[in-house]
Write an enzyme that holds these catalytic residues in place. Structure first.
Site, PDB file in Angstrom:
ATOM      1  N   LYS A 188     -10.199   2.367   5.326  1.00  0.00           N
ATOM      2  CA  LYS A 188      -9.456   1.159   4.948  1.00  0.00           C
ATOM      3  C   LYS A 188     -10.387  -0.023   5.196  1.00  0.00           C
ATOM      4  CE  LYS A 188      -4.877  -0.862   5.701  1.00  0.00           C
ATOM      5  NZ  LYS A 188      -4.525  -1.140   4.321  1.00  0.00           N
TER       6      LYS A 188
HETATM    7  N1  PMP Z   1      -3.272   2.821  -0.223  1.00  0.00           N
HETATM    8  C1  PMP Z   1      -3.851   1.644   0.060  1.00  0.00           C
HETATM    9  C2  PMP Z   1      -5.013   1.205  -0.750  1.00  0.00           C
HETATM   10  C3  PMP Z   1      -3.351   0.840   1.097  1.00  0.00           C
HETATM   11  O1  PMP Z   1      -3.916  -0.336   1.375  1.00  0.00           O
HETATM   12  C4  PMP Z   1      -2.231   1.266   1.828  1.00  0.00           C
HETATM   13  C5  PMP Z   1      -1.677   0.401   2.918  1.00  0.00           C
HETATM   14  N2  PMP Z   1      -2.306   0.652   4.145  1.00  0.00           N
HETATM   15  C6  PMP Z   1      -1.658   2.500   1.493  1.00  0.00           C
HETATM   16  C7  PMP Z   1      -2.206   3.258   0.467  1.00  0.00           C
HETATM   17  C8  PMP Z   1      -0.487   3.029   2.266  1.00  0.00           C
HETATM   18  O2  PMP Z   1      -0.914   3.421   3.554  1.00  0.00           O
HETATM   19  P1  PMP Z   1       0.079   3.383   4.789  1.00  0.00           P
HETATM   20  O3  PMP Z   1       1.278   4.133   4.395  1.00  0.00           O
HETATM   21  O4  PMP Z   1      -0.681   4.037   5.888  1.00  0.00           O
HETATM   22  O5  PMP Z   1       0.384   1.947   5.068  1.00  0.00           O
END
Ligand code: PMP
Length: 301
Positions: free
Chosen positions: A152
């Site tokens: 991320k």
């Molecule tokens: N994909 C991306 C590109 C994101 O930024 C996020 C948000 N963190 C998600 C998927 C969903 O991840 P999560 O459920 O861990 O928030």
């Protein structure tokens, strides 16, 4: 919320600054997390949802990117709890930890060992519509040999920003990325699921998605509570259009139905029954109201 965390200290935000020369800022050399904590009015308790998994993912992001996080997940959990207490948070809150290159030098290399960690928390301002009309983006999701999509990273959100901006300027609520090969990938900040003939399908990690923590929670809900078959396999754009239901998942967006894609009605054009059931379970779990998932809910007080 006045106090923030910066490099091992909780400080008044007015005492914290970042130089315009900062390398992390100049080149997008950072990784981060988005965590939510939910206020349970009945228990007068604030629960942080899956904080361990978020900090584990932050460490993994750092490892992939040569931005090693200088604290363990346990240390970061302790700091986060202290930060929420010091801010006396008694409402739903969004927590943003970040680890970025701290040096003020030129050249976008990642060899410099100074990785600065900050955490702030904020009342949640982003209020998406209850059901979304979206488009397939002309921007592809960043590929594995470009920027690791399972990390991320701050820099990768320029890809997200371009897709979101195009979607908004064209009158949609959000975008869906395809991979360069044409498989459905994810949203700019969300994972995606479809329901087809009572089966839940979501793209695999290998289709350049972030391994979402909400995605994982949804898979557990579908298997354990709704006894649905769940598969992770590549999806084509056409499978989106012909799905019975489509929804996004993510910490910020939670579970959000998609009722229209590229001007095509999805299912009946309203939130589908399975989406609604999954959303109901999810909203209970995150607020600490389901005893089976209490290990995911870290109490602050
Ligand atoms: N994909 C991306 C590109 C994101 O930024 C996020 C948000 N963190 C998600 C998927 C969903 O991840 P999560 O459920 O861990 O928030």
């Amino acid at each position: 919320m006045r106090y923030v965390f910066d490099q091992g200290e909780i400080l008044d935000e007015s005492k914290v600054s970042v130089s315009i020369r900062n390398k992390g800022l100049n080149y997008g050399l950072g990784c981060f997390e988005g965590i939510r904590a939910y206020w349970n009015e009945y228990q007068k308790q604030l629960f942080i949802f899956r904080i361990w998994d978020h900090y584990k993912r932050l460490n993994e992001s750092g490892n992939s990117l040569h931005i090693q996080v200088p604290y363990t997940p346990i240390q970061l959990i302790k700091w986060t709890i202290q930060l929420l207490r010091q801010n006396n948070v008694r409402e739903d809150v969004y927590i943003r930890p970040m680890c970025f290159k701290g040096a003020n030098t030129l050249r976008p290399d990642l060899t410099d060992p100074f990785n600065r960690v900050t955490i702030y928390c904020t009342a949640f301002e982003y209020k998406p519509k209850p059901a979304l009309k979206v488009c397939v983006s002309s921007w592809s999701r960043t590929g594995n040999n470009m920027i690791p999509p399972q990390a991320k990273s701050t820099g990768n959100y320029l890809n997200s920003g371009l897709a979101t901006t195009d979607a908004l300027l064209n009158g949609f609520d959000e975008a869906i990325f395809l991979t360069d090969e044409g498989n459905v990938s994810e949203g700019p900040g969300e994972n995606i699921f479809i329901v087809k003939n009572n089966r839940l399908i979501t793209p695999p990690i290998s289709d350049n998605i972030l391994a979402g923590i909400t995605r994982d929670t949804v898979i557990q809900i579908a298997k354990n509570h709704l006894f649905l078959s769940v598969s992770e396999h590549s999806l084509s754009r056409t499978e989106l259009y012909s799905a019975d239901e489509v929804f996004f998942t993510g910490t910020a967006i939670e579970i959000k139905p998609i009722i229209n894609i590229d001007h095509r009605k999805i299912g009946k054009g309203i939130e589908g029954d399975l989406t609604k059931k999954i959303r109901f379970h999810y909203e209970n779990i995150v607020r600490g109201n389901n005893p089976h998932y209490l290990s995911y809910c870290t109490p602050v007080y």
